[in-house]
Motif scaffolding. Structure first.
Motif, PDB file in Angstrom:
ATOM      1  N   LEU A 203       5.876  85.338  -1.086  1.00 25.22           N
ATOM      2  CA  LEU A 203       4.889  85.706  -0.080  1.00 25.22           C
ATOM      3  C   LEU A 203       3.694  84.763  -0.084  1.00 25.22           C
ATOM      4  O   LEU A 203       2.901  84.755   0.875  1.00 25.22           O
ATOM      5  CB  LEU A 203       4.411  87.141  -0.325  1.00 25.22           C
ATOM      6  CG  LEU A 203       5.502  88.234  -0.287  1.00 25.22           C
ATOM      7  CD1 LEU A 203       4.896  89.587  -0.638  1.00 25.22           C
ATOM      8  CD2 LEU A 203       6.154  88.290   1.101  1.00 25.22           C
ATOM      9  N   GLU A 204       3.544  83.981  -1.154  1.00 20.46           N
ATOM     10  CA  GLU A 204       2.371  83.133  -1.303  1.00 20.46           C
ATOM     11  C   GLU A 204       2.624  81.676  -0.932  1.00 20.46           C
ATOM     12  O   GLU A 204       1.744  80.997  -0.406  1.00 20.46           O
ATOM     13  CB  GLU A 204       1.875  83.198  -2.758  1.00 20.46           C
ATOM     14  CG  GLU A 204       1.475  84.587  -3.220  1.00 20.46           C
ATOM     15  CD  GLU A 204       0.253  85.121  -2.487  1.00 20.46           C
ATOM     16  OE1 GLU A 204      -0.576  84.294  -2.049  1.00 20.46           O
ATOM     17  OE2 GLU A 204       0.141  86.353  -2.348  1.00 20.46           O
ATOM     18  N   VAL A 205       3.839  81.163  -1.246  1.00 23.80           N
ATOM     19  CA  VAL A 205       4.089  79.731  -1.048  1.00 23.80           C
ATOM     20  C   VAL A 205       4.423  79.443   0.410  1.00 23.80           C
ATOM     21  O   VAL A 205       5.016  80.270   1.121  1.00 23.80           O
ATOM     22  CB  VAL A 205       5.230  79.238  -1.960  1.00 23.80           C
ATOM     23  CG1 VAL A 205       4.864  79.435  -3.410  1.00 23.80           C
ATOM     24  CG2 VAL A 205       6.539  79.949  -1.645  1.00 23.80           C
ATOM     25  N   THR A 206       4.038  78.251   0.833  1.00 26.67           N
ATOM     26  CA  THR A 206       4.316  77.824   2.216  1.00 26.67           C
ATOM     27  C   THR A 206       4.982  76.452   2.251  1.00 26.67           C
ATOM     28  O   THR A 206       5.668  76.127   3.225  1.00 26.67           O
ATOM     29  CB  THR A 206       3.016  77.781   3.031  1.00 26.67           C
ATOM     30  OG1 THR A 206       2.076  76.917   2.376  1.00 26.67           O
ATOM     31  CG2 THR A 206       2.418  79.183   3.171  1.00 26.67           C
ATOM     32  N   ASP A 207       4.752  75.635   1.211  1.00 28.84           N
ATOM     33  CA  ASP A 207       5.370  74.318   1.168  1.00 28.84           C
ATOM     34  C   ASP A 207       6.892  74.456   1.137  1.00 28.84           C
ATOM     35  O   ASP A 207       7.438  75.283   0.402  1.00 28.84           O
ATOM     36  CB  ASP A 207       4.880  73.574  -0.087  1.00 28.84           C
ATOM     37  CG  ASP A 207       5.505  72.201  -0.200  1.00 28.84           C
ATOM     38  OD1 ASP A 207       5.040  71.283   0.491  1.00 28.84           O
ATOM     39  OD2 ASP A 207       6.485  72.077  -0.984  1.00 28.84           O
ATOM     40  N   ASP A 208       7.586  73.654   1.951  1.00 31.46           N
ATOM     41  CA  ASP A 208       9.049  73.773   2.064  1.00 31.46           C
ATOM     42  C   ASP A 208       9.751  73.599   0.715  1.00 31.46           C
ATOM     43  O   ASP A 208      10.696  74.333   0.392  1.00 31.46           O
ATOM     44  CB  ASP A 208       9.586  72.739   3.055  1.00 31.46           C
ATOM     45  CG  ASP A 208       9.182  73.057   4.500  1.00 31.46           C
ATOM     46  OD1 ASP A 208       8.798  74.224   4.740  1.00 31.46           O
ATOM     47  OD2 ASP A 208       9.264  72.155   5.347  1.00 31.46           O
TER      48      ASP A 208
END
Length: 390
Positions: A203-208
């Protein structure tokens, strides 16, 4: 240890003195009497104090003091005795078996019963109340039948020991199942915590790259959890695996995914792999273990070089994991599959991996082994029944 004590120990192991005569021994004394052309024969076993006639023909066996035994001479010397008339031999002239006190033995033939350890425990004895010549045929036949008497005793001893070992194994398996249940519980608790942490991290990470890394970790946790449950059930129940179609190509990719932190995907070349019947989780664990071992036992300073392939041999799918590692000495190839066997303690491991792999493969109706790889290294293989794929 005295000769008498050695005999006592051997007779205790054979457990033949007490109880009714064994059918196989009675058959042998019957044959011995026939070969010698006499009415009487016996298997005489001598403890440190008594002679026990455990099988007889022509008369009823008894237990008598060793001092009265004619066969004591054979047991103590370890050499056969064949006599036309024992009453004329000074060794037996006053023996109660020749004087009429017990019997009136004249013709007498006795051959030692020697255990594989070299202990003479008694004799195969033939006798008659009439004197007649000893023939070469009778002496040779008695020697051959004496060896068969020992074979019968050894076979019975081996059968009893095998039964006792099976009983111990059954108890050990029950204890192992209980132990596996506790270990499973202990492993699943941290796996649950890891899974929850990864779920929160997603839920926190966004980097692919980070998203894919977390997703791969989640898949590894899920597969590990599934593997623990399946292998625990297999260890606890001992039931055969399922009969689903398992694409080993798919399973080896999943195994490589789980091993991403231990071996680089580029260091493993995968050829065509078959579809087989069985349990996907168990067979994946076999592939993962073999590939992981291939990487762990790479020669220090070199990069892993692993090939996974298959071929059809004698109606079976033979799957091979080939490495360029340190190799295994010829006399150690079978030992590596023994539980807790660790030939190289410089490499981390429990010594249970290959033993578990073989058990899984054999439960699938297959076989497993290892052989040297041409040019250096090892080839670990397992062969499973071939199936026709629609």
């Amino acid at each position: 240890m005295s000769a008498g004590a050695e005999r006592d120990r051997a007779l205790a192991a054979y457990d033949v003195v007490e109880g009714p005569p064994r059918r196989e021994l009675v058959a042998l004394v019957d044959l011995a009497a026939h070969v010698a052309g006499v009415p009487y024969a016996a298997v005489n076993l001598l403890s440190s104090r008594q002679q026990h006639q455990v099988a007889t023909t022509g008369f009823e066996g008894r237990t008598t003091p060793c001092d009265d035994s004619m066969c004591r001479q054979v047991v103590e010397s370890g050499r056969p005795i064949m006599l036309d008339d024992a009453g004329r031999d000074p060794r037996f002239a006053d023996n109660p078996w020749t004087t009429g006190e017990i019997a009136e033995v004249k013709y007498y033939g006795s051959h030692p019963l020697r255990t594989p350890e070299g202990v003479v425990i008694g004799t195969l004895c033939v006798f008659d109340s009439e004197a007649h010549p000893v023939t070469e045929e009778a002496a040779r036949g008695l020697a051959l039948l004496a060896d068969r008497v020992v074979d019968v005793l050894e076979l019975d001893l081996t059968s009893r020991r095998l039964g006792e070992a099976n009983a111990r194994l059954s108890t050990s398996n029950e204890r192992l199942a209980n132990f596996a249940g506790q270990v499973s519980h202990d492993l699943k608790n941290p796996l649950t915590a890891i899974s929850l942490s990864l779920e929160a991290l997603e839920l926190e990470v966004t980097d692919d790259y980070q998203v894919e890394t977390v997703a791969r970790a989640r898949r590894g946790v899920d597969r590990t959890n599934d593997m623990i449950s399946t292998l625990l059930e297999f260890a606890s129940q001992g039931d055969p695996p399922g009969d689903e179609r398992v694409d080993l190509a798919t399973e080896v990719e999943a195994a490589l995914d789980d091993l991403a932190g231990r071996i680089d995907r580029s260091q493993v070349r995968v050829g065509p792999l078959p579809v087989v019947h069985g349990d996907a989780t168990q067979l994946r664990s076999v592939l993962m273990n073999l590939i992981d071992n291939a990487a762990k036992f790479t020669v220090v300073g070199e990069q892993p070089d692993v090939e996974v392939g298959s071929q059809r041999v004698d109606g079976r799918h033979r799957v091979e994991v080939r490495d360029r590692g340190r190799g295994i000495p010829d006399d150690k190839r079978e030992r590596v599959f023994a539980p807790l066997a660790r030939l190289d303690k410089t490499v981390e491991g429990s010594g249970l991996g290959l033993a578990t792999c073989r058990r899984v493969v054999e439960a699938h109706g297959g076989t497993m082994g290892v052989e040297p790889r041409e040019g250096g290294g090892s080839v670990f293989w397992f062969a499973l029944p071939a199936v026709d794929v629609d």
